[in-house]
Design a protein around this motif. Sequence first.
Motif, PDB file in Angstrom:
ATOM      1  N   ILE A 140       7.602  -0.789   4.339  1.00 41.36           N
ATOM      2  CA  ILE A 140       6.326  -0.694   5.037  1.00 41.36           C
ATOM      3  C   ILE A 140       6.403   0.446   6.036  1.00 41.36           C
ATOM      4  O   ILE A 140       7.224   0.437   6.953  1.00 41.36           O
ATOM      5  N   LEU A 141       5.550   1.436   5.843  1.00 40.10           N
ATOM      6  CA  LEU A 141       5.461   2.579   6.733  1.00 40.10           C
ATOM      7  C   LEU A 141       4.131   2.518   7.485  1.00 40.10           C
ATOM      8  O   LEU A 141       3.240   1.747   7.107  1.00 40.10           O
ATOM      9  N   PRO A 142       3.967   3.300   8.532  1.00 38.81           N
ATOM     10  CA  PRO A 142       2.735   3.206   9.319  1.00 38.81           C
ATOM     11  C   PRO A 142       1.450   3.417   8.518  1.00 38.81           C
ATOM     12  O   PRO A 142       0.434   2.804   8.815  1.00 38.81           O
ATOM     13  N   SER A 143       1.498   4.248   7.497  1.00 35.61           N
ATOM     14  CA  SER A 143       0.270   4.511   6.739  1.00 35.61           C
ATOM     15  C   SER A 143       0.462   4.381   5.231  1.00 35.61           C
ATOM     16  O   SER A 143      -0.452   4.702   4.476  1.00 35.61           O
ATOM     17  N   HIS A 144       1.626   3.896   4.775  1.00 31.90           N
ATOM     18  CA  HIS A 144       1.875   3.766   3.340  1.00 31.90           C
ATOM     19  C   HIS A 144       2.693   2.512   3.045  1.00 31.90           C
ATOM     20  O   HIS A 144       3.429   2.021   3.909  1.00 31.90           O
ATOM     21  N   ILE A 145       2.560   2.046   1.825  1.00 33.29           N
ATOM     22  CA  ILE A 145       3.389   0.972   1.285  1.00 33.29           C
ATOM     23  C   ILE A 145       4.153   1.523   0.090  1.00 33.29           C
ATOM     24  O   ILE A 145       3.549   1.987  -0.882  1.00 33.29           O
ATOM     25  N   HIS A 146       5.484   1.509   0.172  1.00 33.24           N
ATOM     26  CA  HIS A 146       6.304   1.909  -0.977  1.00 33.24           C
ATOM     27  C   HIS A 146       6.831   0.636  -1.632  1.00 33.24           C
ATOM     28  O   HIS A 146       7.537  -0.152  -1.010  1.00 33.24           O
ATOM     29  N   MET A 147       6.467   0.444  -2.895  1.00 33.20           N
ATOM     30  CA  MET A 147       6.783  -0.799  -3.601  1.00 33.20           C
ATOM     31  C   MET A 147       7.530  -0.500  -4.901  1.00 33.20           C
ATOM     32  O   MET A 147       7.156   0.407  -5.657  1.00 33.20           O
TER      33      MET A 147
END
Length: 274
Positions: A67-74
């Motif tokens: 979980i990043l401030p403006s993105h979701i890496h899944m």
Amino acid sequence: MTSMMKTTNNNPGPDTKCDMPATPKAACMFLSDYAAWLLGCGATCIRIEKNVQRMAEKWNMIQEMTILPSHIHMTVWDKNRQHSYSTNTRLHAAGISFRINSLLSKLSWEIADGKKGFEEAYRSLDEIIRTPPARPWTVWALVSLANMSFCRLFGGDFAAMLIVLAGTAAGYRLKQNMLEDGRDIRLTFFCCAFFSAVISAAGLVFDLSDTPETALSTSVLYLIPGIPYINSVSDLLDGHYICSFSRFMNAMVLTTCLSAGLCSALLLMNIKWL
């Protein structure tokens, strides 16, 4: 003789023949989109992780999420870790919404409890993200009354409470209009604080109250970004330091903007704060 053509569907949507995602790609696309909406409506990182984890376990999938401030890496694997799919999804800036937050959390439990299959979950997600916001006029009235109550809580008299009510009502309505027009949120906070403070300065300028300082100081409290501050502490305790710092700095920027609006109003009205 009739010829038949076989088409390939590359849509990562649900498999209509089963209640489970057909591939890690389908599960990954759903979970990343779900997490992006949950992050965008103001959920904490720990809530996002728990909700996504319970759905992945129900579908016999293994997921890892950043979980990043403006993105979701899944990234999602099948249970044997033979096939995987990864995606990077930008958060959906839906604004803080307790209603959408609750509905998305409820959806994760319905999936985990087997009440909704994959196909129905896709439909439910689409319905949830289309949930209309709370009635703007109701929110406007409640915020105005709540800020007036803050004035009384800090010792303001009846006249000061009425002044704060008027200033908050005007400022919050301006906030609603500017955000609906797509104005920058930092400019919005500055303008609303300035507008509310100028109106609330009437107690000092025209000597309308015995506690005019209380009216002026509480006139901008409705703009304090309390939820981002609380979420930043929650993320800090859970070890999500990047998101915690980002949310804290965003809240600090908004607080600085409303402070600048308040100070500008004091300068305009030639009020010296002692």
